[in-house]
Design an enzyme around this catalytic site. Sequence first.
Site, PDB file in Angstrom:
ATOM      1  N   HIS A  19      -6.737  13.740  13.194  1.00 10.58           N
ATOM      2  CA  HIS A  19      -8.028  13.598  13.356  1.00 10.58           C
ATOM      3  C   HIS A  19      -8.655  12.879  14.400  1.00 10.58           C
ATOM      4  O   HIS A  19      -9.393  13.525  15.100  1.00 10.58           O
ATOM      5  CB  HIS A  19      -8.112  12.191  12.509  1.00 10.58           C
ATOM      6  N   ASP A 124     -15.707   9.192  13.951  1.00 12.11           N
ATOM      7  CA  ASP A 124     -14.770   9.750  12.923  1.00 12.11           C
ATOM      8  C   ASP A 124     -15.534   9.159  11.552  1.00 12.11           C
ATOM      9  O   ASP A 124     -15.344   8.286  11.539  1.00 12.11           O
ATOM     10  CB  ASP A 124     -13.215   9.208  12.594  1.00 12.11           C
ATOM     11  N   TRP A 362      -7.144  20.767   6.115  1.00 10.55           N
ATOM     12  CA  TRP A 362      -8.332  22.141   6.382  1.00 10.55           C
ATOM     13  C   TRP A 362      -8.562  22.777   7.751  1.00 10.55           C
ATOM     14  O   TRP A 362      -8.967  23.555   8.056  1.00 10.55           O
ATOM     15  CB  TRP A 362      -9.749  20.715   6.564  1.00 10.55           C
TER      16      TRP A 362
END
Length: 461
Positions: A19, A124, A362
């Site tokens: 992330h 985030d 992803w």
Amino acid sequence: MAEKTPNHVVVTAFPFGTHAIPLFNLVRRLAIQAPALTFSFFSTVKANQLVFGNKSKSYNNLPNNIPTNMKPYDVDDGIPNGLTGDPRAEMNFFLKSMAENFGNRIDQVYGDDSSDDIKCFISDSFLYFTGDLAERKGVPWISFWTAGPCSLSTHYYTDLIRQTIPLGPDGIQGREEELIDFVPGLSRIRTRDLPEGVLFGGWESEFSRMLHNMGMMLPRAAAVTINSFAELDLPILEDFNSKFQKCLTVGPFTLTSQNPSHTHDDPHGCVTWLDKQQPTSVAYISFGTVTTPPPNELAALAQGLEESGVPFLWSLKDDLVGQLPNGFFERTSERGLIVPWTPQQRVLEHDAIGVFVTHCGWNSIMESITGGVPMICRPFFGDQRINCRMVSDVWGIGTRIRGGVFTKDGTVECLDMILSDEKLREKIGALRGFAKHAVGPKGSSTRGFNTLAEIVLKDSK
């Protein structure tokens, strides 16, 4: 006395998985464009060391590719001393204390009354509580979703999904194939494809509550930014534009940003090996940094590769190599290369790669699209299942492994199909073209980034 102009942007990064790096890359672009602002990057020690490439807690002498107006700050991860080796337990301790720990650290850096210094917050999306911090300071909050629009939609519509498909005593048993056709853009998605915590997988876990709270907070953000490009998921993005204050696609980051470290590393000679292979002939296998198929599937995958005769490059950690069949190395050494790490983006952009065997994270999907490589998907958890369905049934640029798990025959079948199907290659080639146009001078992601920069820079002097 002249009124003080706020010149600090507070960034809060989720420290687990991959992330922190996409958020860093987005903020790095903003920092270069706005040198008069200071971007304060708050995350845990481990995440900051990964992102900023510096083992010293003082973060002196940061690498040259990091703008001088980006400053890392360490946040307590909430994990008790001595607790190691249990990722799930570590995550739960972090989630329980994250809002308090981030808030306290930000106050330590800026003081309790920091409204005069802070211009806006960027977080985030997982760190939804940042919206409350921004609201208390009276400044905008920008939410950044590192994954795809499809999975974000399931978290935004969690309550509707739960109301429409109520659980029985056995959860979703018997309803696994029901379509989520009541959510815009998800008409091909099935109940079984949903991320854990939306309909199954435990609503009361710390992680599920975080995702649910996140979905409810998104309309309060000044902008929701996504690592994607508009042409990939137009129906979903059109729906978001009617629900959020602004929805901005700013990717794929594979075309706009560079990993701050290891960008050009190739310690195992992967690219040199690929240079010797025929165009679109090689199967590249990688399941990311977190997921690994169980031993029986690793063995079946290896058997399928051997049976198919397809050249392969396999990114496999050293401690897993022993799970492959006896003699596999010797029998495939002339056409296969197994290494513990690859420069994945460079690999997928190489002409020799014909198919990507992936877990459907992803970032991997974005790299596969920008490399023009069709996929064989074996998802495991989280957004991987819904990403897989998009790859196979919506975009038509890959296939799910037969039966959902690796078998020798299923692997051979999928390899034969993908490597001989020119239509798949044409479809992903078209998406590759859309992605490149999106980050070009007049592209949708360039416009999205410019709008984001305007929000951040608003009223700057």
